[in-house]
Write an enzyme that holds these catalytic residues in place. Structure first.
Site, PDB file in Angstrom:
ATOM      1  CG  HIS A  58      13.470 -14.386  16.514  1.00 44.63           C
ATOM      2  ND1 HIS A  58      12.717 -15.420  16.002  1.00 44.63           N
ATOM      3  CD2 HIS A  58      13.927 -14.828  17.716  1.00 44.63           C
ATOM      4  CE1 HIS A  58      12.703 -16.422  16.864  1.00 44.63           C
ATOM      5  NE2 HIS A  58      13.439 -16.099  17.908  1.00 44.63           N
ATOM      6  CG  HIS A  60      16.474 -15.824  20.005  1.00 45.82           C
ATOM      7  ND1 HIS A  60      15.245 -15.844  20.619  1.00 45.82           N
ATOM      8  CD2 HIS A  60      17.156 -14.787  20.564  1.00 45.82           C
ATOM      9  CE1 HIS A  60      15.184 -14.853  21.514  1.00 45.82           C
ATOM     10  NE2 HIS A  60      16.313 -14.199  21.487  1.00 45.82           N
ATOM     11  CG  HIS A 171      10.138 -23.544  19.552  1.00 46.00           C
ATOM     12  ND1 HIS A 171      11.298 -24.213  19.867  1.00 46.00           N
ATOM     13  CD2 HIS A 171      10.501 -22.271  19.256  1.00 46.00           C
ATOM     14  CE1 HIS A 171      12.326 -23.379  19.762  1.00 46.00           C
ATOM     15  NE2 HIS A 171      11.875 -22.189  19.394  1.00 46.00           N
TER      16      HIS A 171
END
Ligand code: ZN
Ligand code: FE
Length: 259
Positions: A58, A60, A171
């Protein structure tokens, strides 16, 4: 099916808590969501690897920040969601696409919710899923662009993959996610065991990832919105009945945002 033993998957830590996942086969490599080019270039140099492909989940910044300079430096082909603005993208993907990465087939899944065009990459032969910021160990991504309905459907799609699929999220949020999961399901033995195991890994400076779909089904509250314990906790929080898994999801996602 390709045997999976000649592909290794290793984390490159970046920023505070991102993992840029590096796939290595012989002298060739691919990287998922390189938010920063420098640590990837350093690893490629150290190991004398040539970067063939960049996979983006994505748009970001912590996932695409290094894409343009990495592709310029290495000539690697950039794959990313066609529905989002991805720097230097060569191949625009959507759910149902199948690509070849280092000789291994990767299926693309649409998983809107965190962002609207978010995609995930599933390599059945590697039993590996690269899900960006959609599914985390014991958690899920925030709803920045999509709806709870979209995110619940996206998580259900990932939850339906084979139970032994390894989950490579972007993450290291596991310990804080587990603290929240235990607030939702305080009596879960599986959660307590997972918290102990993950805390031990972090004390040794090791990643808690990958997890597996089986572990997530057993301990991730966002995949457990139909479980009576999770529904009861969400109803207590909301102060009223929550008849659908989606309404349970909505309440625990908002609860997590302020936890
Ligand atoms: Zn993100
Ligand atoms: Fe992120």
């Amino acid at each position: 099916m390709k045997p999976d033993f000649d592909v290794t998957i290793e984390p490159i830590p970046a920023f505070d808590d991102n993992y840029l996942w590096l796939l290595v086969r012989g002298s060739q490599a691919a990287v998922v969501d390189p938010g920063d080019a420098a640590p990837v270039l350093q690893r490629l140099q150290q190991r004398n690897l040539s970067l063939q492909a960049i996979l983006v989940t994505h748009h970001h910044g912590d996932h695409v920040g290094g894409v343009a300079s990495l592709s310029r430096a290495t000539g690697a082909r950039v794959h990313g969601p066609g529905a989002e603005a991805i720097p230097a993208r060569d191949v625009a993907l959507a759910g149902g696409s199948r690509i070849d990465v280092l000789g291994v087939a990767f299926d693309v899944l649409d998983v809107p919710g965190h962002t609207l065009g978010h995609i995930a990459y599933h390599a059945p032969a590697l039993r590996a899923l690269f899900c960006g910021d959609t599914l985390f160990a014991a958690g899920c991504g925030r709803l920045f662009e999509g709806t709870a309905a979209q995110m619940t459907a996206s998580l259900a799609k990932l939850a339906s993959l084979p139970a032994d699929t390894r989950v490579y999220c972007a993450h290291e949020y596991t310990l804080s996610n587990l603290r929240f999961a235990l607030a939702v399901e305080p009596d879960s033995e599986a959660l307590r065991r997972r918290q102990q195991a993950c805390a031990a890994l972090r004390r040794r400076g090791e990643p808690t990832l990958p997890s597996t779909i089986a572990e997530e089904l057993a301990t991730n509250p966002f995949l457990r919105c139909s479980e009576p314990d999770v529904r009861r906790a969400a109803e207590a929080r909301a102060g009223g009945p929550l008849p659908t898994a989606e309404s349970v999801f909505t309440v625990i996602r908002q609860w997590k945002n302020v936890f």
